[in-house]
Design a protein around this motif. Structure first.
Motif, PDB file in Angstrom:
ATOM      1  N   UNK A 223       1.006  -1.366   0.224  1.00 28.49           N
ATOM      2  CA  UNK A 223       0.136   0.443   0.500  1.00 28.49           C
ATOM      3  C   UNK A 223       0.872   1.358   0.222  1.00 28.49           C
ATOM      4  N   UNK A 224       2.238   1.664   0.585  1.00 23.69           N
ATOM      5  CA  UNK A 224       2.786   2.546   0.845  1.00 23.69           C
ATOM      6  C   UNK A 224       3.502   2.721  -0.328  1.00 23.69           C
ATOM      7  N   UNK A 225       4.142   1.298  -1.161  1.00 26.83           N
ATOM      8  CA  UNK A 225       5.553   0.977  -2.435  1.00 26.83           C
ATOM      9  C   UNK A 225       4.761   2.719  -3.090  1.00 26.83           C
ATOM     10  N   UNK A 226       5.953   3.193  -3.405  1.00 24.07           N
ATOM     11  CA  UNK A 226       5.856   4.041  -4.524  1.00 24.07           C
ATOM     12  C   UNK A 226       5.097   4.841  -4.139  1.00 24.07           C
ATOM     13  N   UNK A 227       4.575   5.756  -2.825  1.00 23.79           N
ATOM     14  CA  UNK A 227       3.706   6.637  -2.450  1.00 23.79           C
ATOM     15  C   UNK A 227       4.401   8.096  -2.085  1.00 23.79           C
ATOM     16  N   UNK A 250       0.632  -7.050  17.930  1.00 20.82           N
ATOM     17  CA  UNK A 250       0.825  -7.398  16.621  1.00 20.82           C
ATOM     18  C   UNK A 250       0.286  -6.778  15.494  1.00 20.82           C
ATOM     19  N   UNK A 251      -0.699  -5.601  15.761  1.00 21.69           N
ATOM     20  CA  UNK A 251      -1.058  -4.749  14.896  1.00 21.69           C
ATOM     21  C   UNK A 251       0.416  -4.288  14.631  1.00 21.69           C
ATOM     22  N   UNK A 252       1.402  -3.898  15.918  1.00 22.64           N
ATOM     23  CA  UNK A 252       2.368  -2.860  14.893  1.00 22.64           C
ATOM     24  C   UNK A 252       3.193  -3.980  14.415  1.00 22.64           C
ATOM     25  N   UNK A 253       3.413  -5.136  14.317  1.00 23.22           N
ATOM     26  CA  UNK A 253       4.056  -6.307  13.726  1.00 23.22           C
ATOM     27  C   UNK A 253       4.002  -6.376  12.113  1.00 23.22           C
ATOM     28  N   UNK A 254       2.125  -6.114  12.137  1.00 22.46           N
ATOM     29  CA  UNK A 254       2.401  -6.393  10.742  1.00 22.46           C
ATOM     30  C   UNK A 254       2.133  -4.727  10.036  1.00 22.46           C
ATOM     31  N   UNK A 255       1.318  -3.785  11.137  1.00 20.51           N
ATOM     32  CA  UNK A 255       0.858  -2.181   9.909  1.00 20.51           C
ATOM     33  C   UNK A 255       1.319  -1.248  10.459  1.00 20.51           C
ATOM     34  N   UNK A 256       2.437  -0.982  11.262  1.00 27.61           N
ATOM     35  CA  UNK A 256       3.329   0.075  12.012  1.00 27.61           C
ATOM     36  C   UNK A 256       4.040   0.406  11.278  1.00 27.61           C
ATOM     37  N   UNK A 257       4.109   1.950  10.776  1.00 28.53           N
ATOM     38  CA  UNK A 257       4.935   2.535  10.187  1.00 28.53           C
ATOM     39  C   UNK A 257       6.296   2.985  11.132  1.00 28.53           C
ATOM     40  N   UNK A 258       7.506   1.705  10.411  1.00 33.24           N
ATOM     41  CA  UNK A 258       8.834   1.769  10.705  1.00 33.24           C
ATOM     42  C   UNK A 258       9.594   2.566   9.741  1.00 33.24           C
ATOM     43  N   UNK A 259      10.728   3.031  10.213  1.00 37.97           N
ATOM     44  CA  UNK A 259      11.839   3.412   9.422  1.00 37.97           C
ATOM     45  C   UNK A 259      11.544   2.605   8.328  1.00 37.97           C
ATOM     46  N   UNK A 260      12.091   1.736   8.180  1.00 36.88           N
ATOM     47  CA  UNK A 260      12.514   0.365   7.211  1.00 36.88           C
ATOM     48  C   UNK A 260      11.665   0.389   6.330  1.00 36.88           C
ATOM     49  N   UNK A 261      10.570   0.331   7.035  1.00 42.01           N
ATOM     50  CA  UNK A 261       8.741   0.142   5.879  1.00 42.01           C
ATOM     51  C   UNK A 261       9.255   1.056   4.784  1.00 42.01           C
ATOM     52  N   UNK A 262       9.043   2.566   5.927  1.00 43.56           N
ATOM     53  CA  UNK A 262       8.945   3.885   5.594  1.00 43.56           C
ATOM     54  C   UNK A 262       9.615   4.048   4.272  1.00 43.56           C
ATOM     55  N   UNK A 263      11.290   3.293   4.220  1.00 47.83           N
ATOM     56  CA  UNK A 263      12.138   3.511   2.645  1.00 47.83           C
ATOM     57  C   UNK A 263      10.902   2.902   1.408  1.00 47.83           C
ATOM     58  N   UNK A 264       9.861   2.096   1.756  1.00 48.43           N
ATOM     59  CA  UNK A 264       8.972   1.642   0.133  1.00 48.43           C
ATOM     60  C   UNK A 264       8.893   2.675  -0.698  1.00 48.43           C
TER      61      UNK A 264
END
Ligand code: CP
Length: 324
Positions: A223-227, A250-264
């Motif tokens: 969902x956030x790839x290239x956003x 559990x929610x943070x593990x799958x749905x939390x916006x982390x620094x690593x995920x933000x790189x997407x």
């Protein structure tokens, strides 16, 4: 009682209950007016006398930090008077109806009612009963609408991105129970955002058929790839059955916006959140406080937007009264 319309007989904004039905031009006029009141950190806030002689009544039956404070500051910085009705100390707890409360305050010359309520329809109901010179502004209606939040979100994106047509905007989290998401959807569609994504786990996605035109994603990563813009939302526990509330870790593990995920997302993507945030549930502190976060800019813009909306409805009232 009279039929509900947000617009007066000259098609000028009298009430603001929803962004549904506002044109792109009407929205841009409000954003332009708000821009006039924006000041940078450390600068003296903008002021005017646009609300001289006007009284604003804040009636919040749900908690608020940002919306209530910013409506109050907006009214005062425009030279108006403000009353904040403390609901638990008001005669509502003795059984007085919302309408009798409104009529009482209207008799004291309250000109603009700012209403937040957990029940759908309260703002619209009040708007159909007040006098012609009075305005009703929604400060959040159940899970349905938070129009000034939608406007301040649009203003924040415009300031950072310049335009809307080429932007990929991802709204992430508990969209199902979120009035912020619904107003965001309305304003982004009206402004022709390039691609609007709604990104949520199954139970937090709105019903099929709601939000047509938005592209649905069932993982955060896709969902956030290239956003260009990521808007994170809090889980609205107060609007859920207990059984539906996800476990926070559990929610943070799958749905939390982390620094690593933000790189997407795009390297210059901005991160938004309407607040209040639940840190390390939907958003990591390192992102909330990081260089791509515009969350406090949203807060500052909230005052400017509420100044613009108050100024607009009061100017329209004056126009109505001078040429009925
Ligand atoms: N964003 C927002 O509505 O915040 P408050 O609940 O603090 O007003």
């Amino acid at each position: 009682m009279h039929p509900f319309s947000q617009f007066d007989r000259h098609n000028r904004l009298q009430h603001l209950i929803t962004l549904e039905g506002l044109s792109s031009d009407q929205i841009c006029d409000l954003l332009d007016r708000a821009e006039h009141y924006v000041r940078g950190p450390g600068q003296i806030p903008a002021r005017s006398q646009a609300l001289d002689g006007i009284t604003v009544g804040n009636i919040f039956t749900e908690p608020s930090t940002r919306t209530r404070s910013s409506f109050e500051l907006a009214a005062r910085r425009l030279g108006g008077e403000v009353i904040n009705l403390e609901i638990m100390l008001s005669s509502r707890v003795k059984g007085e109806t919302i309408l009798d409360t409104i009529y009482t305050l209207q008799a004291m010359a309250v000109d603009v009612f700012v209403i937040r309520d957990a029940e759908p329809g309260v703002g619209q109901f009040v708007a159909t009963h007040v006098d012609d010179h009075v305005s009703v502004l929604s400060a959040g209606e159940a899970h349905l609408s938070h129009p000034t939040q939608g406007l301040l979100d649009a203003l924040t994106i415009r300031q950072h991105k310049g335009s809307f047509a080429d932007q990929v905007v991802a709204v992430v989290g508990d969209i199902r129970h979120s009035r912020v998401a619904r107003s965001a959807y309305q304003v982004f569609r009206a402004l022709n955002v390039g691609e609007l994504r709604i990104v949520a786990p199954d139970g937090l996605m709105p019903d099929a058929g709601e939000m047509p035109g938005a592209v649905r994603f069932d993982t955060l990563e896709k969902g956030i790839a290239g956003a260009d813009v990521i808007m994170m939302l809090r889980i609205q526990k107060e609007r859920m059955q207990d059984a539906a509330i996800p476990e926070q870790s559990d929610y943070f593990a799958r749905w939390g916006l982390t620094k690593n995920r933000l790189k997407l997302a795009k390297p210059n993507a901005i991160v938004m959140h309407p607040g209040p945030m639940n840190r390390d549930v939907e958003i990591a502190s390192e992102v909330a406080d990081g260089p791509q976060s515009v969350i406090l800019k949203q807060v500052a813009n909230g005052v400017a937007i509420r100044m613009a909306v108050l100024e607009t409805v009061v100017a329209n009232r004056k126009a109505r009264q001078s040429s009925p």
